[in-house]
Design a protein around this motif. Structure first.
Motif, PDB file in Angstrom:
ATOM      1  N   UNK A 156       0.721  -1.281  -0.160  1.00 46.07           N
ATOM      2  CA  UNK A 156      -0.234  -0.165   0.056  1.00 46.07           C
ATOM      3  C   UNK A 156       1.127   1.258  -0.124  1.00 46.07           C
ATOM      4  N   UNK A 157       2.137   1.287   0.829  1.00 49.13           N
ATOM      5  CA  UNK A 157       2.862   2.511   0.879  1.00 49.13           C
ATOM      6  C   UNK A 157       3.355   2.641  -0.562  1.00 49.13           C
ATOM      7  N   UNK A 158       3.973   1.534  -1.348  1.00 55.17           N
ATOM      8  CA  UNK A 158       4.485   1.533  -2.905  1.00 55.17           C
ATOM      9  C   UNK A 158       3.474   2.279  -3.393  1.00 55.17           C
ATOM     10  N   UNK A 159       2.227   1.765  -3.559  1.00 54.30           N
ATOM     11  CA  UNK A 159       1.070   2.228  -4.394  1.00 54.30           C
ATOM     12  C   UNK A 159       0.873   3.686  -4.220  1.00 54.30           C
ATOM     13  N   UNK A 160       0.940   4.052  -2.800  1.00 56.75           N
ATOM     14  CA  UNK A 160       0.490   5.468  -2.652  1.00 56.75           C
ATOM     15  C   UNK A 160       1.759   6.520  -3.066  1.00 56.75           C
ATOM     16  N   UNK A 161       2.920   6.157  -3.415  1.00 59.57           N
ATOM     17  CA  UNK A 161       3.908   7.293  -3.724  1.00 59.57           C
ATOM     18  C   UNK A 161       4.487   7.021  -5.253  1.00 59.57           C
ATOM     19  N   UNK A 162       5.206   8.046  -5.761  1.00 60.30           N
ATOM     20  CA  UNK A 162       5.628   7.638  -6.878  1.00 60.30           C
ATOM     21  C   UNK A 162       6.635   6.442  -7.004  1.00 60.30           C
ATOM     22  N   UNK A 163       6.502   5.518  -8.138  1.00 65.69           N
ATOM     23  CA  UNK A 163       7.431   4.401  -7.958  1.00 65.69           C
ATOM     24  C   UNK A 163       7.791   4.077  -9.506  1.00 65.69           C
ATOM     25  N   UNK A 164       9.064   3.750  -9.574  1.00 66.50           N
ATOM     26  CA  UNK A 164       9.474   3.008 -10.833  1.00 66.50           C
ATOM     27  C   UNK A 164       9.571   1.608 -10.924  1.00 66.50           C
ATOM     28  N   UNK A 165       8.786   1.253 -11.841  1.00 69.57           N
ATOM     29  CA  UNK A 165       8.696  -0.378 -11.891  1.00 69.57           C
ATOM     30  C   UNK A 165       9.642  -0.777 -12.772  1.00 69.57           C
ATOM     31  N   UNK A 166      10.135  -2.091 -12.226  1.00 71.04           N
ATOM     32  CA  UNK A 166      11.167  -2.687 -13.346  1.00 71.04           C
ATOM     33  C   UNK A 166      10.469  -4.021 -13.486  1.00 71.04           C
ATOM     34  N   UNK A 167       9.877  -4.287 -14.831  1.00 72.49           N
ATOM     35  CA  UNK A 167       9.119  -5.347 -15.633  1.00 72.49           C
ATOM     36  C   UNK A 167      10.098  -6.485 -15.811  1.00 72.49           C
ATOM     37  N   UNK A 168      10.175  -7.523 -14.762  1.00 72.84           N
ATOM     38  CA  UNK A 168      10.841  -8.776 -14.932  1.00 72.84           C
ATOM     39  C   UNK A 168      10.750  -9.490 -16.247  1.00 72.84           C
ATOM     40  N   UNK A 169       9.668  -9.474 -16.837  1.00 71.84           N
ATOM     41  CA  UNK A 169       9.332 -10.122 -17.929  1.00 71.84           C
ATOM     42  C   UNK A 169      10.115  -9.424 -19.205  1.00 71.84           C
ATOM     43  N   UNK A 170      10.767  -8.450 -19.148  1.00 74.58           N
ATOM     44  CA  UNK A 170      11.415  -7.692 -20.147  1.00 74.58           C
ATOM     45  C   UNK A 170      13.033  -7.849 -19.948  1.00 74.58           C
ATOM     46  N   UNK A 171      13.528  -8.451 -18.832  1.00 75.53           N
ATOM     47  CA  UNK A 171      14.714  -8.487 -18.699  1.00 75.53           C
ATOM     48  C   UNK A 171      15.190 -10.045 -19.208  1.00 75.53           C
ATOM     49  N   UNK A 172      16.728 -10.079 -19.225  1.00 74.42           N
ATOM     50  CA  UNK A 172      17.194 -11.471 -20.009  1.00 74.42           C
ATOM     51  C   UNK A 172      16.901 -12.674 -19.134  1.00 74.42           C
ATOM     52  N   UNK A 173      16.814 -13.746 -19.649  1.00 75.49           N
ATOM     53  CA  UNK A 173      16.659 -15.037 -19.064  1.00 75.49           C
ATOM     54  C   UNK A 173      17.560 -15.384 -17.783  1.00 75.49           C
ATOM     55  N   UNK A 174      18.836 -14.846 -18.066  1.00 82.74           N
ATOM     56  CA  UNK A 174      20.053 -15.251 -17.191  1.00 82.74           C
ATOM     57  C   UNK A 174      19.929 -14.304 -15.917  1.00 82.74           C
ATOM     58  N   UNK A 175      18.937 -13.419 -15.861  1.00 84.66           N
ATOM     59  CA  UNK A 175      19.080 -12.483 -14.655  1.00 84.66           C
ATOM     60  C   UNK A 175      18.050 -13.416 -13.588  1.00 84.66           C
ATOM     61  N   UNK A 176      17.479 -14.610 -13.906  1.00 80.85           N
ATOM     62  CA  UNK A 176      16.621 -15.587 -13.083  1.00 80.85           C
ATOM     63  C   UNK A 176      15.686 -14.535 -12.313  1.00 80.85           C
ATOM     64  N   UNK A 177      14.910 -13.727 -13.039  1.00 86.04           N
ATOM     65  CA  UNK A 177      14.173 -12.850 -12.216  1.00 86.04           C
ATOM     66  C   UNK A 177      13.118 -13.306 -11.440  1.00 86.04           C
ATOM     67  N   UNK A 178      12.092 -13.887 -12.005  1.00 80.43           N
ATOM     68  CA  UNK A 178      11.023 -14.643 -11.197  1.00 80.43           C
ATOM     69  C   UNK A 178      11.592 -15.408 -10.062  1.00 80.43           C
TER      70      UNK A 178
END
Length: 211
Positions: A156-178
């Motif tokens: 709720x805090x994150x959603x209530x303030x400006x935030x920059x989103x890092x979309x994990x589905x757009x990063x290389x596979x070798x980042x093991x993001x999920x």
């Protein structure tokens, strides 16, 4: 020193681990405690590091400073509050102690992002990941007000303030993001996640050898 050169790491280890049956942070994977795996990665990507916990005793052997919540019993939001107050840097990378497959590449990528927003947060298949995010010190007063009002949701805090989103589905596979944002609630979760991690690492090594 440029904008992205200094960051504090804060590992939240205050949970009860009731569903897991023992302290998750100390449970070994491939012979290494989960929290030690997190510590090793954050040591490479931050200039300051501490653990937020009710009791420092279980973590003495790791050689990392342990701090306590100023508002105990108020969950992860109180852990963020204590971290922001104690940090010497302007930014804090906050992570839960039950994310055993933290990605070195993902942490480094998030750190490199230049943003005026007070939060940099990943977006996974499950949604925003506030327990794997970077927070700016300027949020201290807002966080404290939310704690005092009983509004304890970190998301709720994150959603209530400006935030920059890092979309994990757009990063290389070798980042093991999920896998990096995967938290463990039970030992069955851990067994399945470990098998998936081992497979991902093996597949990545095979891709490299064939390239």
């Amino acid at each position: 020193m440029t904008y992205c050169e200094f960051m504090t790491g804060a590992i939240l280890a205050g949970g009860k681990s009731s569903r897991f049956g023992e302290n998750k942070a100390l449970f070994p994977i491939h012979g290494i405690p989960i929290i030690k795996k997190i510590i090793d990665i954050l040591h490479k990507n931050t200039e300051e590091l501490f653990i937020v916990a009710r009791d420092a005793a279980p973590y003495k052997s790791f050689g990392v400073k342990v701090i306590k919540d100023i508002y105990p019993g108020k969950g992860p939001l109180a852990g963020l509050h204590a971290s922001l107050l104690n940090a010497r840097s302007d930014r804090v990378f906050l992570i839960a102690c039950d994310m055993p497959f933290l990605s070195d590449k993902l942490v480094a990528h998030m750190r490199s992002i230049r943003s005026s927003a007070p939060v940099v947060v990943p977006l996974s298949q499950k949604g925003l990941e506030p327990l794997h995010a970077i927070y700016k010190k300027e949020l201290v007063s807002i966080v404290e007000k939310r704690i005092l009002s009983g509004n304890l949701s970190l998301k709720g805090l994150v959603e209530s303030v400006p935030h920059t989103i890092v979309r994990l589905d757009e990063l290389p596979q070798n980042f093991f993001t999920e896998l990096s944002v995967l938290n463990i609630n039970t030992k069955l979760d851990l067994e399945k996640a470990t098998q998936l991690y081992d497979k991902c690492v093996s597949d990545n090594e095979e891709r490299i050898s064939n390239s």
